[in-house]
Design an enzyme around this catalytic site. Structure first.
Site, PDB file in Angstrom:
ATOM      1  CG  ASP A   1      43.826  34.937  36.736  1.00 22.67           C
ATOM      2  OD1 ASP A   1      43.387  34.870  35.575  1.00 22.67           O
ATOM      3  OD2 ASP A   1      44.094  33.938  37.422  1.00 22.67           O
TER       4      ASP A   1
ATOM      5  CG  ASP B   1      43.362  32.344  32.427  1.00 24.54           C
ATOM      6  OD1 ASP B   1      43.262  33.155  33.356  1.00 24.54           O
ATOM      7  OD2 ASP B   1      44.051  31.313  32.497  1.00 24.54           O
TER       8      ASP B   1
END
Ligand SMILES: *[C@@H]1O[C@H](CO)[C@@H](O)[C@H](O)[C@H]1NC(C)=O
Ligand SMILES: *[C@@H]1O[C@H](CO)[C@@H](O)[C@H](O)[C@H]1NC(C)=O
Ligand SMILES: *[C@@H]1O[C@H](CO)[C@@H](O)[C@H](O)[C@H]1NC(C)=O
Length: 531
Positions: free
Chosen positions: A297, A103
């Protein structure tokens, strides 16, 4: 959510505006003028019309990132389509192997440390001879989901590279809400962003900083995320890809690589200079695209956009579809569309583009996002059919360049040079021999610095000014109130309150969360950390 005030507010102008509005429209001037989100200055035509391909390299001197003497660590990436991309890590001594979601939108390393219905295995600190605990409890809320855990440290290793072992901070998750995903196959999250957004505070060194500090690996990593765009009858097909730690793997991309500046080291916060459909700009003030940040992201599935941009994009897309009936509910994300396998009319859908700031003020580069990428396959449980969901969503926390975009590109997080690189991925969607994903450098007339939405420095001063002005407005309007009488006043407040509700609402996720077939999918809409 915080409302942010205009920055190019000219106090004098505002007062004049207020005063004239009071005379012209009576009380309608009330507060709505200074509380607009981004200034309404109309479109920057420059970006729209003066786009011109430049062949002069917008590429950097790659020597510093392609240094062959530096060790490269490679890790295979796996995942279920739409449910996140993970790598294997060994945690503790002896190593306990777990699958960990990668992440780039958060900065804590956290793994399940207790049984949960959605995880098949979890970290057991008491079985590790190198585990050290702290008394610190950590809580992290994401855009969707949250967890509570206990901070400790242990040895962490990338199985393909045993000498990558370092001691790192790990949070053992003991309770969570809407965080783990049934069927996602991962049991933890590896936050790859900067320590400034680590919880509970920036003193908690993220894993990647520990790795760079404890080995000879360079401060750079790259990700190639791959998801097949038609899965058909074989729902066991997985996402795949590769993570390169310490540098760039030239075998994973084609053509030139373009870099954009990380404008602030917290998230990977970059600057979007334009967006459009089939080569035509949405023609919004470019600050809107970066309201209030634009992050890259890997932990978010969709391309999430500030509400104003999202609305404009959805209406533009709906107008550009030919010969296919696409219900509004599809664009809103509340309904799937299913077609017989192999008959998805991708060619009826337009191509979306996203421009990012280039190395000079007057350069950008363009990422194309073909429909094969932004119309995402989901498991609709309809035999013989391929079902899809739009890969766009609206956001109140800025633009989130999620997996839907990253899947077309090999993305380099070049921390040592403060920039993020994009090149066409070798696993990007092709039509015959031709890649449908394209990247090109642009010379633009506008200054990309003007696109930055700057919330720092002058922020608090302007907030104060805005309140003072709002107060002045109320005071100056008071006599008018009295004239209009108490009854009218009451009605007006009622009206304003209902207006606010309609603009602040996030229409997207709620209905989707209710339906069982989409539930898993909806949850992954974001693992970017809320801040
Ligand atoms: C691990 O060891 C090998 C062989 O000694 C070396 O080539 C490589 O660079 C090392 N990797 C790291 C991350 O230090
Ligand atoms: C998880 O998903 C599987 C099938 O995908 C289902 O059989 C199982 O009941 C689900 N588990 C829970 C706890 O919902
Ligand atoms: C998929 O499965 C359905 C029925 O289960 C079958 O009719 C169809 O031919 C299959 N399609 C492909 C492309 O294999």
């Amino acid at each position: 959510m915080t409302r942010i005030f205009i920055f190019e507010v000219n106090c004098l102008k505002l007062i004049i505006v207020f005063t004239s509005l009071i005379f012209l429209n009576g009380i309608e001037c009330y507060l709505s003028v200074p509380l607009k989100t981004v200034n309404e200055r109309e479109k920057s035509e420059e970006v729209v019309t003066q786009v011109q391909e430049i062949d002069r390299a917008v590429i950097p001197n790659d020597q510093d990132v392609l240094d062959a003497s530096k060790p490269l660590i490679k890790a295979n990436v796996g995942g279920k389509p739409g449910l996140g991309f993970y790598i294997e890590l060994g945690i503790g001594t002896p190593p306990q192997e777990l699958s960990i979601l990668v992440d780039t939108g958060s900065s804590n390393f956290a793994v399940a440390a207790a049984a949960h219905p959605f995880v098949t295995s979890y970290y057991e600190p008491h079985n590790s001879s190198t585990y050290e605990t702290t008394a610190v409890d950590v809580f992290v809320p994401y855009t969707q989901g949250e967890w509570h855990g206990r901070l400790g440290t242990d040895m962490v290793t990338i199985p393909s590279s045993p000498n990558s072992t370092v001691r790192a901070n790990i949070v053992g998750i003991y309770s969570s809400e809407k965080f783990f995903i049934n069927g996602s196959e991962w049991q933890g999250i590896l936050g790859m962003a900067y320590n400034s957004i680590a919880r509970p505070d920036s003193s908690v060194t993220p894993y990647f900083d520990s790795l760079v500090g404890g080995t000879t690996v360079s401060d750079i990593f790259s990700m190639q995320l791959c998801t097949p765009f038609s899965i058909g009858n074989n729902s066991s097909i997985d996402s795949s890809g590769s993570m390169t730690i310490g540098g760039i793997d030239p075998d994973l991309y084609d053509g030139k690589m373009f870099f954009t500046r990380i404008k602030r080291k917290w998230y990977y916060d970059v600057t979007v200079t334009d967006m459009g459909v089939n080569g035509h700009s949405l023609s919004l003030d470019c600050k809107e695209y970066n309201f209030d940040k634009s992050i890259v992201d890997s932990g978010t599935t969709d391309l999430r956009l500030p509400q104003k941009v999202y609305k404009k994009l959805m209406s533009t897309l709906a107008n550009q579809i030919e010969d296919v009936y696409v219900p509004d509910t599809f664009w809103k994300g509340t309904e799937l569309m299913c077609w017989d396998i192999g008959t998805v009319p991708f060619n009826r859908f337009p191509t979306v583009y996203l421009d990012l700031e280039g190395p000079e003020d007057d350069t950008s580069f363009r990422l194309t996002i073909p429909p094969e990428q932004y119309i995402r396959w989901v498991n609709g449980n309809e035999p013989g059919k391929d079902c899809y969901k739009t890969g766009f969503a609206s956001s109140t926390t800025g633009t989130v360049i999620g997996a839907v975009v990253m899947e077309g590109y090999y993305v380099v997080f070049d921390r040592q040079n403060n920039r993020v690189g994009f090149a066409v991925s070798k696993c990007a969607v092709v039509n015959g021999n031709e890649s449908l994903v394209k990247i090109s450098g642009l010379r633009v007339k506008a200054n990309s610095k003007e696109c930055i939405y700057d919330t720092s420095d002058s922020d608090s001063v302007l907030v104060v000014i805005s309140y003072v002005l709002a107060g002045l407005c109320v005071l100056s309007v008071l006599p008018v109130f009295i004239l209009y009488g108490y009854h009218n006043l009451k009605n007006m407040f009622k009206k304003r309150m209902s207006d606010d509700h309609s603009t602040d609402g996030e229409p997207l996720h709620q209905p989707l969360d209710q339906t069982t077939e989409n539930r898993d999918d909806a949850i992954t809409d974001s693992q970017s950390q809320q801040w």
